[in-house]
Design an enzyme around this catalytic site. Structure first.
Site: not given
Ligand SMILES: *[C@@H]1O[C@H](CO)[C@@H](O)[C@H](O)[C@H]1NC(C)=O
Ligand SMILES: *[C@@H]1O[C@H](CO)[C@@H](O)[C@H](O)[C@H]1NC(C)=O
Ligand SMILES: *[C@@H]1O[C@H](CO)[C@@H](O)[C@H](O)[C@H]1NC(C)=O
Ligand SMILES: *[C@@H]1O[C@H](CO)[C@@H](O)[C@H](O)[C@H]1NC(C)=O
Ligand SMILES: *[C@@H]1O[C@H](CO)[C@@H](O)[C@H](O)[C@H]1NC(C)=O
Ligand SMILES: *[C@@H]1O[C@H](CO)[C@@H](O)[C@H](O)[C@H]1NC(C)=O
Ligand SMILES: *[C@@H]1O[C@H](CO)[C@@H](O)[C@H](O)[C@H]1NC(C)=O
Ligand SMILES: *[C@@H]1O[C@H](CO)[C@@H](O)[C@H](O)[C@H]1NC(C)=O
Ligand SMILES: *[C@@H]1O[C@H](CO)[C@@H](O)[C@H](O)[C@H]1NC(C)=O
Ligand SMILES: *[C@@H]1O[C@H](CO)[C@@H](O)[C@H](O)[C@H]1NC(C)=O
Ligand SMILES: CC(=O)N[C@H]1CO[C@H](CO)[C@@H](O)[C@@H]1O
Ligand SMILES: CC(=O)N[C@H]1CO[C@H](CO)[C@@H](O)[C@@H]1O
Length: 718
Positions: A182, A253
C-alpha cells in the site's frame, strides 16, 4: 474480441510448452494467473503464521481448504526474523518454511507478501527497531541505507524459499510474491524520490528471479511486470482495474472485518455483504480474491501496533481460536463452490453486461459452444425486484447477486444465507478466588536518585527504550520554590499512557487513543517545601505501524510544567531528568517459570482497585481436559500483560471501555501448545485497578453446525 482469441492461443501454446516439464510455470495475462498452463479463479485467505502456533496451523489450513480456498496468503514479519542485524530467528511460531510446507502438504498454494514493510497492525509495521539507528536512514524511499537493508532481507527470504524449493517455478506452492505494501498511501510525501523508489523496488524484486509474478497492492502505477492489486472492502466497485491490459484483476485484501482498537467495538461485516462484493468482483473479470483475514489469530507478546487489541480479526470466517464463525464461513464456502462450478466458462467465455432495470444489471459469460454463466445483480437495497432474463423471470433479493452457472438455474444468491449461525459457548473451568492461590511481587516507583541515564531534556521514548519495554520512567528531583502550596502539574504526552507520582504517591494518570495521538494530564499536586520527587511513568501500547517518515515519529513526554497561576509557571522540560527503561520486574524477568531466588514473592495483600500499584501476580493452574481452546477471562483486571509458562499471551487493557461501556477484549487466548498437563504458571503484570481473584479459566466452543466435520484430518480445536 480479437484479443481474446489471441489469449486462447497463448493459453494453448503455454500448455504445449509446459508439457513434460515438472516445474509449474506461473504467468499471467489480462484474464488471470496461469499456473502450469491452467487458468483458475483463485480464492485465497490470509493466515499469519506468528499469530497462531505451529500446532494450530494444520487445522487452520484444513478448515481453509474445506471452505473452498485455493491459496493461503501471509506476510513475512521482518522484526521477528531479524531482531538484530544479520541475527535471524525462524524457530517455533516464526518457522515460515514449516508453515509453507504445511500448506503445500495440504495441496494449497501460497501468496507470500514479503513487504518487508507490512503495516498489518503489527508493531512498527514489521520493521525491526534497530533500523531506526542506522545513520542517515529514511524508510521507504529512495534512500541508500534503507534500500540496502530492504534488499538484504528480501533477498534473504527469497533465497530461503529457493533453497527449500518452495516457488511454484521449482514445484513448490508459492505462486505470487508481494513487494512493498500500500505504498501509494504515502508516496506523495516523498516527491520524486517516491516514484523512483517504486521503480527500484519493482526492479529489485523482479531481479531476484523467483519464477513467479510479483504484485504491489494499492499501487496503481506498479511498474511492469509487477501487477497492481486492489485492497479494500468493495473492490468490485472501487478498483480502477489493472494498469495494463495484460495484467489480471487481483484483490489482495478484501477485509472480512476490521482490526479493533482499544475503545472500539468489533466491526461486524455480514456474510451477505462480503459475498456480494466478492461476486461482483468476479462478475467484473476478477480472478483472484483474498480474504483479509480468513483467520486473524492473536497478537502475542508486544507485537500489536499502537492501541491495537490482542485479538486480531476475531470476526473472520475462522475466529481467533480457529473455530468456525457461522454463517460467514459456510456462506462463503457455498459461494466458492458456485463460482468453481462454472469457472471454465468464466475464464474462457466472452463477457458482456446489460441493464435489467433501473438498478439491476446482468453480467453474462458465454462460450462459443453455448456454455453460459450469468450474474444477476440487484443494487436496490430495499426491494425485491423481479427481472426477466433469458425468457424466465427471476426474483432478486435486495442488494444481492444471483449466480446462474447455466444461465437458467440460480444456485446461489449472495443475500440468501443457507448456513445456520452458531454461537460461542464459554465454559468455566477454574476460578482463582482464594487469596491463597496467589502470590504477589511489588514493583517499585523509580526515583531520580536510582537512575543512571540522565538528560537535560525530555527524551523521545522509542529511541530511549529501543522498544525493549513498553515502560519509561521520567524522574525529577525538584527543589520547590514555588509561591503556591498546591500548583497544577500539567503534562503533555505523545506516548499512550502517563501515570504521575509525587514522593511515591500516585496522583493520577491519563491516556490517549488510536485516533488522537497525544493527550494532556492536569492535576493539582501537593509539594513539600524543599526537595520533592516527581516520577512519571510513560507507557506505550505498541509502536506506530503506518505513515510516511515513521523513523521520525515522536513518543513520550513533550512538555511538563508546574503552574501556580497564569503568571507563575515553571517549565520543567530542560531540568535534569533521570530515566529508567522498563520496570524492575521486567529486568528481573519475574514472568519466567524459574525466577531467581532473590525475587520475593509475598502473600496477596489488600488489593487497591483505584491505585496504580505496578503489581505482579502469580498463580498456577491445571490444563482443562479436552481439545477446546483455552482462554483466560481477565475482565476483573485493569491494564497490563499476561504470561503463561513464561510466554506472553499479550497485553490486556480492560479499563479502556468502548462506547457501550464494555472492555474491548475480556477473553485472552492461551494456546494449548503453551501448556503443560498441570502446574502451569500464570503471571500478570497489573498496572493497577485490577482484581486477580475474579480471573477465570475457561474453554471455548461453538454450537453444532448441522454439518459433519469429523472428516477433518485434524482435531477441530487446538
Ligand atoms: C546482508 O547483509 C549482511 C551484512 O550486514 C551480509 O553478511 C549478508 O551477506 C547480506 N545478505 C544478503 C542476502 O545480501
Ligand atoms: C471484462 O472482459 C471483457 C473481455 O472479455 C471486456 O470486454 C470487459 O470490458 C471487461 N469488463 C470489465 C468490467 O472490465
Ligand atoms: C457494464 O459494465 C461497466 C463496467 O462495470 C459499466 O461501467 C457499464 O455501465 C455497464 N453497462 C451496462 C449497460 O450496465
Ligand atoms: C423478498 O422475498 C423474500 C422471499 O422470496 C421474502 O422473504 C422477503 O421478505 C422479501 N423482502 C422484501 C423486502 O420484500
Ligand atoms: C426467448 O424466447 C424467444 C421467443 O420465443 C426466442 O426467440 C429466444 O431464443 C428465447 N431466448 C432464450 C435465451 O431462450
Ligand atoms: C441449503 O442447505 C440445505 C440443508 O443443509 C441443502 O439441502 C440445500 O441444498 C442448500 N441450498 C443451497 C442453495 O445450497
Ligand atoms: C467460577 O465462578 C463462577 C461465578 O461464581 C461460577 O459460575 C463457576 O461455576 C465457577 N467455576 C468453577 C469451575 O468452579
Ligand atoms: C537516539 O538515541 C541515540 C543514543 O542511543 C542517540 O545517539 C541519537 O541521537 C538518538 N536519535 C534521535 C533521533 O533522538
Ligand atoms: C525557582 O528555582 C528555579 C531553578 O532553580 C529558578 O529558575 C526559578 O527562577 C526559581 N523561582 C523562584 C520563584 O524563585
Ligand atoms: C529547552 O531547551 C531547548 C534546546 O536547548 C530549547 O529549544 C527550548 O526552548 C528549551 N525549553 C524551555 C521551556 O526552556
Ligand atoms: C478501498 C475500500 O474499498 N475501502 C473501503 C473499506 O471499507 C470501509 C468500510 O466499509 C469503507 O469506508 C472504505 O471506503
Ligand atoms: C512527604 C514526603 O514523602 N516527602 C519527601 C518527598 O521527597 C523528598 C526527596 O526525596 C523527601 O525529602 C521528602 O521527605
Amino acid at each position: 474480441m480479437k484479443k481474446w482469441v489471441v489469449l486462447v492461443v497463448f493459453l494453448v501454446s503455454l500448455k504445449t510448452l509446459s508439457f513434460g516439464v515438472k516445474e509449474e510455470e506461473v504467468t499471467y495475462d489480462g484474464r488471470s494467473l496461469i499456473i502450469n498452463g491452467h487458468r483458475n479463479i483463485l480464492f485465497s485467505g490470509s493466515i499469519h503464521y506468528p499469530r497462531s502456533t505451529p500446532q494450530m496451523w494444520p487445522n487452520l489450513i484444513a478448515k481453509a481448504k474445506q471452505g473452498g480456498l485455493d491459496v493461503i496468503q501471509t506476510y513475512v514479519f521482518w522484526n521477528l526474523h531479524e531482531p538484530q542485524p544479520a541475527k535471524y530467528d525462524f524457530s517455533g511460531r516464526y518457522d515460515l518454511v514449516r508453515f509453507i510446507k504445511e500448506i503445500q502438504a495440504q495441496g494449497l498454494y501460497v501468496c507470500l507478501r514479503i513487504g518487508p514493510f507490512i503495516e498489518s497492525e503489527w508493531t512498527y509495521g514489521g520493521f525491526p527497531f534497530w533500523l531506526h539507528d542506522v545513520p542517515g536512514i529514511v524508510y521507504r524511499t529512495d534512500n541508500k541505507p534503507f534500500k540496502f537493508y530492504m534488499q538484504n532481507f528480501t533477498t534473504k527470504i527469497v533465497n530461503m524459499m529457493k533453497e527449500e524449493g518452495l516457488y511454484a517455478s521449482q514445484g513448490g506452492p508459492i505462486i505470487l510474491s508481494q513487494i512493498e505494501n500500500e505504498y501509494q498511501n504515502i508516496e506523495k510525501a516523498f516527491g520524486v524520490a517516491g516514484s523512483q523508489y517504486v521503480e527500484w523496488a519493482a526492479k529489485m524484486a523482479v531481479g531476484l528471479n523467483t519464477g513467479v509474478p510479483w504484485v504491489m497492492c494499492k499501487q496503481t502505477d506498479a511498474p511492469d511486470p509487477v501487477i497492481n492489486a486492489c485492497n479494500g472492502m468493495r473492490c468490485g466497485e472501487t478498483f480502477t482495474g489493472p494498469n495494463s491490459p495484460n495484467k489480471p484483476a487481483l484483490w489482495t485484501e478484501n477485509w472480512t472485518s476490521f482490526y479493533q482498537v482499544y475503545g472500539g467495538v468489533p466491526y461486524i461485516r455480514s456474510a451477505e455483504d462480503i459475498a456480494f462484493h466478492v461476486t461482483l468482483f468476479i462478475a467484473r473479470n476478477g480472478s483472484f480474491v483474498n480474504y483479509y483475514m480468513y483467520h486473524g489469530g492473536t497478537n502475542f507478546g508486544r507485537t500489536s501496533s499502537a492501541y491495537i487489541i490482542t485479538a486480531y480479526y476475531d470476526q473472520a470466517p475462522l475466529d481467533e481460536y480457529g473455530l468456525f464463525r457461522q454463517p460467514k464461513w459456510g456462506h462463503l464456502k457455498e459461494l466458492h463452490a458456485a463460482i468453481k462450478s462454472c469457472s471454465t466458462t468464466l475464464l474462457q467465455g466472452v463477457q458482456r453486461n446489460f441493464s435489467l432495470g433501473e438498478m439491476q444489471e446482468a453480467y453474462v459469460f458465454e462460450e462459443e459452444n453455448g456454455e453460459c454463466v450469468a450474474f444477476l445483480i440487484n443494487n436496490d437495497r430495499r426491494n425485491n425486484v423481479t427481472v426477466q432474463f433469458h425468457n424466465s423471470s427471476h426474483e432478486l433479493l435486495p442488494k444481492s447477486i444471483s449466480i446462474l452457472p447455466d444461465c437458467q438455474n440460480v444456485v446461489f444468491n449472495t443475500a440468501n444465507v443457507n448456513t445456520t449461525s452458531n454461537i460461542r459457548i464459554i465454559t468455566s473451568r477454574q476460578n482463582f478466588s482464594s487469596v491463597d492461590d496467589w502470590k504477589q511481587y511489588q514493583d517499585v516507583i523509580s526515583k531520580f536518585d536510582d537512575t543512571s541515564l540522565r538528560s537535560n531534556s525530555l527524551l523521545e521514548q522509542m529511541n530511549t527504550t529501543k522498544d525493549i519495554s513498553d515502560y519509561l520512567w521520567y524522574t525529577l528531583r525538584l527543589e520547590n520554590n514555588l509561591s503556591c502550596g498546591e500548583p497544577t502539574l500539567r503534562l503533555h504526552s505523545a506516548a499512550h499512557v502517563a501515570y504521575a507520582f509525587v514522593n511515591d504517591t500516585y496522583i493520577g494518570g491519563a491516556h490517549g487513543n488510536h485516533d488522537v495521538k497525544s493527550f494532556t494530564l492536569e492535576l493539582p499536586v501537593t509539594l513539600n517545601e524543599g526537595k520533592n520527587n516527581i516520577s512519571i511513568l510513560s507507557v506505550m501500547v505498541g509502536l506506530p505501524d503506518s505513515g510516511a517518515f515513521l523513523e521520525r515519529r515522536f513518543a513520550g513526554l513533550i512538555n511538563v510544567e508546574l503552574q501556580c497561576s497564569k503568571q507563575e509557571s515553571l517549565n520543567l522540560n530542560n531540568y535534569t531528568w533521570g530515566y529508567q527503561v522498563g520496570l524492575l520486574g521486567e529486568q528481573l524477568e519475574v514472568y519466567k517459570e524459574q525466577t531467581s531466588s532473590d525475587i520475593e514473592w509475598t502473600q496477596l495483600e489488600h488489593i487497591m482497585i483505584d491505585q496504580i500499584t505496578l503489581t505482579w501476580y502469580k498463580t498456577t493452574f491445571d490444563t482443562p481436559k479436552g481439545d477446546d481452546p483455552v482462554v483466560l477471562d481477565l475482565s476483573s483486571m485493569g491494564k497490563g500483560e499476561a504470561w503463561v509458562n513464561g510466554q506472553s499471551i499479550g497485553r490486556y487493557w480492560i479499563l479502556f471501555h468502548d462506547s457501550k461501556g464494555n472492555p474491548s477484549q475480556s477473553l485472552y487466548h492461551v494456546p494449548r501448545s503453551f501448556l503443560k498437563e498441570s502446574e502451569n504458571s500464570l503471571v500478570l503484570l497489573e498496572e493497577g485497578g485490577g482484581n486477580p481473584l475474579d480471573i477465570s479459566l475457561n474453554t471455548v466452543s461453538v454450537t453444532d453446525l448441522h454439518e459433519n466435520f469429523s472428516k477433518l484430518p485434524f482435531p477441530t480445536s487446538v
